[in-house]
Design an enzyme around this catalytic site. Structure first.
Site, short mmCIF file in Angstrom:
data_model
loop_
_atom_site.label_atom_id
_atom_site.label_comp_id
_atom_site.label_asym_id
_atom_site.label_seq_id
_atom_site.Cartn_x
_atom_site.Cartn_y
_atom_site.Cartn_z
N PRO A 2 0.79 -1.21 0.00
CA PRO A 2 0.00 0.00 0.00
C PRO A 2 0.83 1.27 0.00
O PRO A 2 1.88 1.35 0.61
CB PRO A 2 -0.77 -0.11 1.30
CG PRO A 2 0.00 -1.02 2.16
CD PRO A 2 1.08 -1.63 1.36
N GLU A 3 0.28 2.24 -0.68
CA GLU A 3 0.80 3.61 -0.62
C GLU A 3 -0.21 4.41 0.21
O GLU A 3 -1.16 3.84 0.75
CB GLU A 3 0.98 4.15 -2.04
CG GLU A 3 1.83 3.20 -2.89
CD GLU A 3 2.03 3.64 -4.33
OE1 GLU A 3 2.13 4.85 -4.58
OE2 GLU A 3 2.08 2.77 -5.20
#
Length: 274
Positions: A2-3
């Site tokens: 995830p960002e």
DNA sequence: AGAATCACCTGTGAGC
DNA sequence: TGCTCACAGGTGATTC
């Protein structure tokens, strides 16, 4: 995984499921995830009897705010938090389990075991690594053009490397950097010092807009990402270049290219980005 | 200062 | 079908 947009979506979905719960035990199956205190047994000791009051976020880090302890966690590539009844069978790759007094559990699952957890005395987390290494989130008021241009204009690094540097701006990773640079019309390999102020401003605005839109869409699911309620993101429908190699550019029709830059797959349009 | 390489891990898909 | 290899939303340490 995830960002920033995915971590923010996890934060929002997870909050609904765990606020107000109290830990009465912690099970650790893979101790390397625990970074602070260094000993998993000490980590376990400080977490027991703590009640969760809020979940915050800085960049790609989640900050679980308990009574006396603030736990900082990074999901790295594939980490996931989910809440289950204790009787539910354990999935493969579940490495840390926070048992609550109400019979439910917060489970941390991570195929690649890259994720991290740091427990600090409340209020100390922002004075210590890893959070001290972070610059502002893209939409933070302190992510101004003067701040960003100052960082960009005196480096020989590529603009892609600058955007991936979490101490400059926090939260962008490989997907959103490629998307930001496409939107700004800037080639990922351009050196920071070569860029005009107007281009740097275009990149700054593109980063803010891309991240905000991705949060609105619940993040991007390419391979394995789901939020804490098991739902995928929708922003993959809005991507222009990431994962689009050999597809026609939506702006000009040229085929999107993929190359290796700084060890990362890098997607761009040779016609639209200079 | 910054680039390159490896390390941390497992799973998947492509190519043979 | 089965093997090997490259690659995957990340970052930190090390070495040059």
């Amino acid at each position: 995984m995830p960002e920033l947009p995915e971590v923010e979506t996890v934060r929002q979905t997870l909050k609904q499921l765990v606020l107000g719960k109290t830990i009465n035990d912690v099970t650790i199956h893979w101790g390397n995830i625990i970074k602070q205190p260094a000993e998993p047994e000490s980590f376990k000791r400080v977490m027991i009897d703590q009640t969760l009051h809020d979940i915050d976020r800085m960049g790609k880090f989640l900050i679980f705010q308990f009574d006396d302890v603030h736990m900082v966690s990074h999901l790295r590539m594939e980490g996931k938090f989910a809440v289950h009844p204790s009787e539910e069978p354990m999935k493969k790759h579940t490495h840390v389990i926070f048992h609550f007094t109400d019979g439910t559990e917060l489970r941390y699952n991570d195929v690649r075991k890259f994720g991290t957890m740091h427990a600090f005395p409340k209020g100390e987390e922002r004075k210590n690594k890893p959070l001290t290494l972070l610059g502002p989130d893209p939409f933070d008021p302190s992510f101004t053009l003067p701040y960003f241009y100052e960082k960009v204009k005196r480096t020989t690094r590529s603009i892609k490397a600058v955007l991936l540097d979490q101490s400059v701006v926090a939260g962008l990773g490989n997907i959103y950097v490629d998307e930001t640079l496409f939107r700004a019309g800037v080639h990922p390999e351009r050196r920071g010092k070569e860029l005009a102020e107007a281009q740097v401003e275009a990149i700054r605005i593109a980063a803010i807009e891309t991240i905000n839109e991705a949060i609105q869409q619940g993040g991007t699911t390419i391979r394995t990402y789901v939020n804490s309620q098991g739902q995928i993101g929708m922003f993959q429908q809005k991507l222009y270049v990431y994962g689009k190699e050999n597809e026609a550019c939506q702006q000009c029709g040229t085929l999107i290219e993929k190359m290796k830059h700084g060890g990362r797959g890098t997607h761009y349009c040779r016609t639209c980005q200079h």
